[in-house]
Design a protein around this motif. Structure first.
Motif, PDB file in Angstrom:
ATOM      1  N   ALA A   1      -3.509   2.367 -13.208  1.00 37.94           N
ATOM      2  CA  ALA A   1      -2.949   1.263 -12.423  1.00 37.94           C
ATOM      3  C   ALA A   1      -1.526   1.530 -11.976  1.00 37.94           C
ATOM      4  O   ALA A   1      -1.062   0.945 -10.994  1.00 37.94           O
ATOM      5  N   GLN A   2      -0.822   2.418 -12.684  1.00 37.21           N
ATOM      6  CA  GLN A   2       0.543   2.780 -12.300  1.00 37.21           C
ATOM      7  C   GLN A   2       0.587   3.949 -11.321  1.00 37.21           C
ATOM      8  O   GLN A   2       1.652   4.497 -11.060  1.00 37.21           O
ATOM      9  N   ARG A   3      -0.565   4.338 -10.796  1.00 38.95           N
ATOM     10  CA  ARG A   3      -0.697   5.462  -9.870  1.00 38.95           C
ATOM     11  C   ARG A   3      -0.294   6.773 -10.516  1.00 38.95           C
ATOM     12  O   ARG A   3       0.232   7.680  -9.867  1.00 38.95           O
ATOM     13  N   ARG A   4      -0.556   6.885 -11.810  1.00 40.44           N
ATOM     14  CA  ARG A   4      -0.339   8.145 -12.512  1.00 40.44           C
ATOM     15  C   ARG A   4      -1.653   8.914 -12.574  1.00 40.44           C
ATOM     16  O   ARG A   4      -2.726   8.327 -12.734  1.00 40.44           O
ATOM     17  N   LEU A   5      -1.550  10.228 -12.447  1.00 39.65           N
ATOM     18  CA  LEU A   5      -2.715  11.083 -12.630  1.00 39.65           C
ATOM     19  C   LEU A   5      -2.934  11.271 -14.128  1.00 39.65           C
ATOM     20  O   LEU A   5      -2.029  11.687 -14.852  1.00 39.65           O
TER      21      LEU A   5
ATOM     22  N   VAL B   1       0.853  -1.183   0.000  1.00 43.42           N
ATOM     23  CA  VAL B   1       0.000   0.000   0.000  1.00 43.42           C
ATOM     24  C   VAL B   1       0.892   1.237   0.000  1.00 43.42           C
ATOM     25  O   VAL B   1       1.735   1.405   0.875  1.00 43.42           O
ATOM     26  N   SER B   2       0.719   2.119  -0.972  1.00 42.43           N
ATOM     27  CA  SER B   2       1.491   3.351  -1.000  1.00 42.43           C
ATOM     28  C   SER B   2       0.853   4.376  -0.077  1.00 42.43           C
ATOM     29  O   SER B   2      -0.340   4.294   0.218  1.00 42.43           O
ATOM     30  N   PRO B   3       1.626   5.347   0.410  1.00 45.26           N
ATOM     31  CA  PRO B   3       1.063   6.353   1.317  1.00 45.26           C
ATOM     32  C   PRO B   3      -0.097   7.129   0.702  1.00 45.26           C
ATOM     33  O   PRO B   3      -0.940   7.648   1.411  1.00 45.26           O
ATOM     34  N   GLN B   4      -0.164   7.246  -0.635  1.00 40.55           N
ATOM     35  CA  GLN B   4      -1.221   8.005  -1.288  1.00 40.55           C
ATOM     36  C   GLN B   4      -2.264   7.097  -1.954  1.00 40.55           C
ATOM     37  O   GLN B   4      -3.033   7.547  -2.793  1.00 40.55           O
ATOM     38  N   ALA B   5      -2.257   5.798  -1.596  1.00 40.79           N
ATOM     39  CA  ALA B   5      -3.099   4.842  -2.329  1.00 40.79           C
ATOM     40  C   ALA B   5      -4.583   5.172  -2.253  1.00 40.79           C
ATOM     41  O   ALA B   5      -5.334   4.841  -3.169  1.00 40.79           O
TER      42      ALA B   5
ATOM     43  N   TRP C   1      -0.676  12.700 -18.816  1.00 39.75           N
ATOM     44  CA  TRP C   1      -0.528  12.002 -17.537  1.00 39.75           C
ATOM     45  C   TRP C   1       0.687  12.538 -16.791  1.00 39.75           C
ATOM     46  O   TRP C   1       1.617  13.064 -17.395  1.00 39.75           O
ATOM     47  N   PHE C   2       0.646  12.400 -15.458  1.00 38.73           N
ATOM     48  CA  PHE C   2       1.753  12.799 -14.598  1.00 38.73           C
ATOM     49  C   PHE C   2       2.082  11.657 -13.643  1.00 38.73           C
ATOM     50  O   PHE C   2       1.179  11.060 -13.046  1.00 38.73           O
ATOM     51  N   ALA C   3       3.366  11.377 -13.482  1.00 42.08           N
ATOM     52  CA  ALA C   3       3.845  10.489 -12.425  1.00 42.08           C
ATOM     53  C   ALA C   3       4.453  11.369 -11.339  1.00 42.08           C
ATOM     54  O   ALA C   3       5.317  12.207 -11.625  1.00 42.08           O
ATOM     55  N   LEU C   4       3.997  11.201 -10.092  1.00 38.16           N
ATOM     56  CA  LEU C   4       4.373  12.102  -9.006  1.00 38.16           C
ATOM     57  C   LEU C   4       5.234  11.395  -7.969  1.00 38.16           C
ATOM     58  O   LEU C   4       5.060  10.201  -7.701  1.00 38.16           O
ATOM     59  N   ASP C   5       6.148  12.170  -7.359  1.00 38.86           N
ATOM     60  CA  ASP C   5       6.890  11.642  -6.219  1.00 38.86           C
ATOM     61  C   ASP C   5       6.069  11.828  -4.945  1.00 38.86           C
ATOM     62  O   ASP C   5       4.918  12.287  -4.991  1.00 38.86           O
ATOM     63  N   ALA C   6       6.653  11.489  -3.809  1.00 40.11           N
ATOM     64  CA  ALA C   6       5.901  11.498  -2.554  1.00 40.11           C
ATOM     65  C   ALA C   6       5.375  12.869  -2.175  1.00 40.11           C
ATOM     66  O   ALA C   6       4.335  12.986  -1.515  1.00 40.11           O
TER      67      ALA C   6
END
Length: 228
Positions: free
Chosen positions: A145-149, A18-22, A160-165
């Protein structure tokens, strides 16, 4: 070995799957993104940008200066590219579109280039950030599914955006491009707007480094006028 609390939290998240932003919603993810790069309120006020960058390529010429004047309010932009023995210009402004070729000839923009340019404009990263910040009703958000916005318009993904923590993008891509563009730290700040110091193709054969950024400059028709 001493494990700090933040490292322990990350280890636990990985172990549990589980990721912190899941649990966040797409809107919360967009808020986190905008908050990391200047804030929703500031991005919502942006009507145009003038981006001056150095671009490095594997092919010759290996170094170019590219200035992109982008109007967020309507499909209008100008791209000035210069390098050793090179000067080309392309303006997209509906029926007034034109280009200056390598041979120094001013001509109409071919249909295939116009199509590609309009697709690029539709998924342009900074214009899309503005639209998300302004809560443009034509856009919808999702998390893949890759947790991209993902940002969608008319039923299709435009960006799409891939974000860090902390919410800062480390990669983004337009339309069907899943490989996208790698993004350096968004530490170039002008008038409250954050911009990445550099961007790169995944394989590094194309790289761009920001030189200057102007925001909300007066855009008069003369800036886009076809030379006589």
């Amino acid at each position: 070995m001493v494990i700090r609390f933040a490292e322990l939290a990350l280890i636990l998240a990985v172990v549990s799957g589980v990721s912190p932003q899941a649990a966040e919603t797409p809107e919360q993810m967009a808020d986190r993104l905008l908050g990391a790069i200047g804030g929703r309120a500031r991005w919502a006020t942006v009507t145009n940008t003038v981006n001056d960058s150095q671009q490095n390529l594997v092919a010759d010429p290996t170094v170019l200066r590219v200035v992109i004047t982008m109007d967020f309010t309507r499909p209008r932009f100008r791209i000035d590219t210069t390098g050793p023995n090179l000067k080309v210009v392309r303006v997209i402004d509906g029926p007034r579109s034109w280009m200056l070729t390598r041979a120094g000839v001013v001509q109409d923009v071919p249909d295939n280039i116009m199509k590609t340019d309009m697709e690029w404009y539709a998924g342009h990263v900074y214009r899309t950030l503005h639209r998300v910040a302004a809560r443009d009703a034509a856009l919808s958000l999702s998390i893949n599914a890759q947790r991209r916005l993902e940002i969608h318009e008319n039923g299709a993904r435009i960006l799409w955006f891939a974000l860090d923590a902390k919410g800062e993008p480390y990669a983004f891509g337009a339309h069907t491009n899943d490989a996208g563009t790698a993004s350096g730290p968004w530490e170039y700040v002008h008038d409250g707007i954050h911009h990445p110091l550099w961007v790169s193709s995944p394989d590094g054969t194309w790289r761009a480094m920001i030189k200057t950024l102007a925001v909300n400059v007066p855009l008069n028709d003369g800036m886009f006028a076809r030379p006589r």
